[in-house]
Scaffold this motif. Structure first.
Motif, PDB file in Angstrom:
ATOM      1  N   TYR A  20     -25.636  27.346 -39.689  1.00 23.81           N
ATOM      2  CA  TYR A  20     -25.905  27.549 -38.263  1.00 23.81           C
ATOM      3  C   TYR A  20     -25.004  26.703 -37.361  1.00 23.81           C
ATOM      4  N   GLY A  21     -23.744  26.535 -37.754  1.00 23.22           N
ATOM      5  CA  GLY A  21     -22.803  25.833 -36.898  1.00 23.22           C
ATOM      6  C   GLY A  21     -22.903  24.325 -36.918  1.00 23.22           C
ATOM      7  N   ARG A  22     -23.754  23.774 -37.767  1.00 26.14           N
ATOM      8  CA  ARG A  22     -23.985  22.327 -37.769  1.00 26.14           C
ATOM      9  C   ARG A  22     -22.982  21.612 -38.681  1.00 26.14           C
ATOM     10  N   LEU A  23     -21.796  21.405 -38.154  1.00 32.59           N
ATOM     11  CA  LEU A  23     -20.756  20.695 -38.899  1.00 32.59           C
ATOM     12  C   LEU A  23     -21.211  19.289 -39.257  1.00 32.59           C
ATOM     13  N   ASP A  24     -21.953  18.639 -38.358  1.00 37.88           N
ATOM     14  CA  ASP A  24     -22.409  17.270 -38.622  1.00 37.88           C
ATOM     15  C   ASP A  24     -23.280  17.207 -39.863  1.00 37.88           C
ATOM     16  N   LYS A  25     -24.182  18.176 -40.001  1.00 39.49           N
ATOM     17  CA  LYS A  25     -25.070  18.156 -41.163  1.00 39.49           C
ATOM     18  C   LYS A  25     -24.328  18.519 -42.449  1.00 39.49           C
ATOM     19  N   LEU A  26     -23.345  19.407 -42.341  1.00 41.68           N
ATOM     20  CA  LEU A  26     -22.560  19.743 -43.527  1.00 41.68           C
ATOM     21  C   LEU A  26     -21.744  18.532 -43.973  1.00 41.68           C
ATOM     22  N   THR A  27     -21.148  17.837 -43.044  1.00 40.28           N
ATOM     23  CA  THR A  27     -20.363  16.646 -43.378  1.00 40.28           C
ATOM     24  C   THR A  27     -21.236  15.595 -44.055  1.00 40.28           C
ATOM     25  N   GLU A  28     -22.423  15.389 -43.529  1.00 40.61           N
ATOM     26  CA  GLU A  28     -23.349  14.416 -44.125  1.00 40.61           C
ATOM     27  C   GLU A  28     -23.760  14.836 -45.529  1.00 40.61           C
ATOM     28  N   LEU A  29     -24.000  16.134 -45.705  1.00 41.93           N
ATOM     29  CA  LEU A  29     -24.412  16.624 -47.025  1.00 41.93           C
ATOM     30  C   LEU A  29     -23.304  16.443 -48.048  1.00 41.93           C
ATOM     31  N   LEU A  30     -22.074  16.754 -47.667  1.00 45.79           N
ATOM     32  CA  LEU A  30     -20.955  16.602 -48.596  1.00 45.79           C
ATOM     33  C   LEU A  30     -20.745  15.132 -48.960  1.00 45.79           C
ATOM     34  N   THR A  31     -20.981  14.246 -48.010  1.00 47.10           N
ATOM     35  CA  THR A  31     -20.911  12.817 -48.313  1.00 47.10           C
ATOM     36  C   THR A  31     -22.011  12.425 -49.297  1.00 47.10           C
ATOM     37  N   GLU A  32     -23.190  12.995 -49.109  1.00 46.16           N
ATOM     38  CA  GLU A  32     -24.326  12.692 -49.984  1.00 46.16           C
ATOM     39  C   GLU A  32     -24.035  13.077 -51.426  1.00 46.16           C
ATOM     40  N   ILE A  33     -23.327  14.187 -51.633  1.00 47.34           N
ATOM     41  CA  ILE A  33     -23.037  14.622 -53.007  1.00 47.34           C
ATOM     42  C   ILE A  33     -21.655  14.151 -53.465  1.00 47.34           C
ATOM     43  N   ASP A  34     -21.051  13.237 -52.688  1.00 48.29           N
ATOM     44  CA  ASP A  34     -19.757  12.639 -53.038  1.00 48.29           C
ATOM     45  C   ASP A  34     -18.686  13.709 -53.224  1.00 48.29           C
ATOM     46  N   PHE A  35     -18.637  14.646 -52.290  1.00 50.60           N
ATOM     47  CA  PHE A  35     -17.666  15.742 -52.349  1.00 50.60           C
ATOM     48  C   PHE A  35     -16.608  15.496 -51.298  1.00 50.60           C
ATOM     49  N   ASP A  36     -15.417  15.076 -51.743  1.00 50.84           N
ATOM     50  CA  ASP A  36     -14.352  14.687 -50.814  1.00 50.84           C
ATOM     51  C   ASP A  36     -13.057  15.369 -51.242  1.00 50.84           C
ATOM     52  N   ILE A  37     -12.581  16.288 -50.426  1.00 53.83           N
ATOM     53  CA  ILE A  37     -11.389  17.061 -50.761  1.00 53.83           C
ATOM     54  C   ILE A  37     -10.150  16.171 -50.885  1.00 53.83           C
ATOM     55  N   LEU A 289     -34.196  24.186 -63.819  1.00 48.87           N
ATOM     56  CA  LEU A 289     -33.109  23.389 -64.378  1.00 48.87           C
ATOM     57  C   LEU A 289     -32.194  22.853 -63.285  1.00 48.87           C
ATOM     58  N   GLY A 290     -32.301  23.411 -62.085  1.00 44.08           N
ATOM     59  CA  GLY A 290     -31.482  22.956 -60.969  1.00 44.08           C
ATOM     60  C   GLY A 290     -32.170  21.849 -60.198  1.00 44.08           C
ATOM     61  N   GLU A 291     -31.510  21.372 -59.147  1.00 40.59           N
ATOM     62  CA  GLU A 291     -32.088  20.295 -58.343  1.00 40.59           C
ATOM     63  C   GLU A 291     -31.619  20.419 -56.897  1.00 40.59           C
ATOM     64  N   PHE A 292     -32.487  20.013 -55.973  1.00 40.80           N
ATOM     65  CA  PHE A 292     -32.166  20.044 -54.552  1.00 40.80           C
ATOM     66  C   PHE A 292     -31.515  18.731 -54.128  1.00 40.80           C
ATOM     67  N   CYS A 293     -30.710  18.823 -53.099  1.00 43.62           N
ATOM     68  CA  CYS A 293     -30.089  17.626 -52.540  1.00 43.62           C
ATOM     69  C   CYS A 293     -30.005  17.790 -51.032  1.00 43.62           C
ATOM     70  N   PHE A 294     -30.428  16.765 -50.299  1.00 38.99           N
ATOM     71  CA  PHE A 294     -30.297  16.775 -48.850  1.00 38.99           C
ATOM     72  C   PHE A 294     -30.369  15.348 -48.337  1.00 38.99           C
ATOM     73  N   ILE A 295     -29.969  15.153 -47.089  1.00 35.20           N
ATOM     74  CA  ILE A 295     -29.914  13.827 -46.493  1.00 35.20           C
ATOM     75  C   ILE A 295     -31.324  13.262 -46.335  1.00 35.20           C
ATOM     76  N   ASP A 296     -31.456  11.959 -46.587  1.00 30.80           N
ATOM     77  CA  ASP A 296     -32.753  11.261 -46.479  1.00 30.80           C
ATOM     78  C   ASP A 296     -33.793  11.903 -47.365  1.00 30.80           C
ATOM     79  N   GLN A 297     -33.357  12.346 -48.539  1.00 32.17           N
ATOM     80  CA  GLN A 297     -34.277  12.993 -49.462  1.00 32.17           C
ATOM     81  C   GLN A 297     -35.236  11.953 -50.045  1.00 32.17           C
ATOM     82  N   PRO A 298     -36.527  12.072 -49.765  1.00 33.12           N
ATOM     83  CA  PRO A 298     -37.472  11.081 -50.291  1.00 33.12           C
ATOM     84  C   PRO A 298     -37.890  11.443 -51.708  1.00 33.12           C
ATOM     85  N   SER A 299     -38.249  10.430 -52.461  1.00 31.07           N
ATOM     86  CA  SER A 299     -38.845  10.689 -53.764  1.00 31.07           C
ATOM     87  C   SER A 299     -40.357  10.657 -53.599  1.00 31.07           C
ATOM     88  N   ALA A 300     -41.056  11.338 -54.488  1.00 32.09           N
ATOM     89  CA  ALA A 300     -42.523  11.322 -54.437  1.00 32.09           C
ATOM     90  C   ALA A 300     -43.038   9.897 -54.563  1.00 32.09           C
TER      91      ALA A 300
END
Length: 416
Positions: A20-37, A289-300
């Motif tokens: 939805y056009g949220r470049l800021d959230k995409l940038t944060e997510l890629l940082t969270e998963i250590d994805f750096d081109i 078998l998969g897993e979710f990832c997002f910013i400020d992801q809390p654990s139970a």
């Protein structure tokens, strides 16, 4: 059913929901998963991204939360598109066609015979409004949207914007490109069929509508997703819950990042890194078998520990406890501390009390509960702290808490 299968080797797939056009959230997510081109040592060496459509926001109103007075989030369409296109061009990502991109195409392109717009809705999409004075740039991106695939099939997992229907996909394949070219990606709509895609009387229009804008995600016996045999990842439908799979064959990853406090979510699928998992074993693959990832992801565990602390503090704050003189209160604190360290001691650390002792923060609230002369509440307090804050799993936890509470309430009674 035959589909064009995208072969991947020793790669994890990270499916990303509607941006939805949220470049800021995409940038944060890629940082969270250590994805750096720009860093070949980052996760980019073994991860490919899969964008599931709706890179674009539809209207500004979709991004306003009427329950808050916060300013509208910043939508950065062009910068976002440039980033995603770069990732796709360099082979680091795939990007599916979404409903919003489809509507931009319909608003921008005209029928080759009638010269009428494919779509004539009441208001233009936000992206068209933003580029109304930059038609050349608009059509540059429209051409890119038209070359995006309708679906991706990786053999052991598939992705589509809204709905995977085997019968629809089988019929749709006749209209799609089979191999990648300079102008289009595999499984994108062949150029000559775009007029038919917007013709409500043409079968292709209904096929596209099923894939990109199926009316509901609610699973019934008649829903195409009730009969999935290979796991499918979708977006499109905004979710308002904690990220989780729908079942072992279906996951939706649109958690409405259009709203300011909602995350952009990815779903990591690591089965592609297992060379033994081939197309024939796809039906054995499971979404769990998969897993979710997002910013400020809390654990139970973190939520329970913090929530327990807040809940217990609230209970203690409501106690009607008598006031002792300072000297008596200090003596009682000392005796409570000794009892916690020598008799209760769920961690088994066997240390006398000191400033950094893990039981030190408990001395005052336990003293208050003891002075309130409520053995039941004090027993529950000690047991809950042991189980959820100190994370102990002692078979004697309940009895130890009861004995300590019983002793402390009688000890406190001597000070009343």
């Amino acid at each position: 059913m035959q589909t064009h299968i995208q072969e991947i080797c020793n790669v994890s797939l990270y499916f990303i929901g509607d941006v939805y056009g949220r470049l800021d959230k995409l940038t944060e997510l890629l940082t969270e998963i250590d994805f750096d081109i720009d860093d070949p040592e980052s996760s980019i060496q073994f991860v490919k991204l899969v964008f599931c459509g709706n890179l674009l926001a539809k209207h500004n109103s979709d991004h306003c939360d009427s329950s808050t007075t916060d300013s509208q989030p910043e939508i950065e369409h062009l910068a976002l598109l440039k980033m995603v296109k770069l990732l796709v061009d360099k082979g680091h990502a795939y990007c599916l066609l979404g409903q919003h991109e489809y509507e931009v195409i319909g608003w921008s392109k005209h029928h080759p015979i009638t010269d009428n717009p494919y779509l004539e809705a009441s208001s233009a999409p936000l992206f068209n409004q933003e580029l109304q004075h930059s038609q050349a740039l608009l059509f540059e991106w429209v051409d890119w949207f038209m070359a995006l695939p309708i679906y991706m099939d990786f053999g052991h997992i598939r992705a589509i914007h809204a709905c995977w229907d085997d019968k629809v996909i089988k019929s749709l394949n006749a209209y799609l490109t089979g191999e990648a070219s300079n102008d289009a990606q595999p499984n994108s709509l062949s150029q000559q069929f775009w007029p038919a895609a917007f013709d409500s009387q043409h079968p292709l229009n209904k096929l596209i509508a099923t894939c990109l804008d199926y009316p509901t995600m609610t699973l019934t016996e008649l829903h195409p997703h009730s009969a999935l045999k290979v796991p499918v990842v979708i977006g499109h439908y905004p979710q308002d819950t904690y990220p989780d799979i729908i079942n072992e064959q279906l996951v939706c990853i649109n958690y409405n990042p259009a709203k300011q406090d909602y995350p952009l979510v990815s779903f990591a699928w690591h089965q592609g890194r297992k060379k033994s998992l081939d197309v024939e074993s796809a039906q054995d693959a499971q979404m769990s078998l998969g897993e979710f990832c997002f910013i400020d992801q809390p654990s139970a565990e973190e939520c329970i520990a913090e929530g327990t602390e807040n809940l217990l503090d609230a209970i203690v704050s409501t106690l009607d406890t008598p006031q002792l003189d300072e000297a008596a209160l200090i003596r009682l604190h000392e005796k409570v501390a000794i009892s916690l360290c020598t008799e209760w001691d769920p961690l088994g650390i066997k240390q006398t009390m000191h400033a950094r002792h893990p039981y030190q923060p408990l001395v005052k609230p336990v003293t208050q509960l003891a002075l309130a002369q409520d053995t039941d509440k004090l027993t529950a307090y000690l047991a809950i702290v042991s189980r959820f804050q100190l994370e102990t799993d002692n078979d004697n936890l309940e009895n130890s808490s009861l004995k300590t509470a019983y002793k402390l309430t009688r000890l406190a009674n001597n000070y009343l």
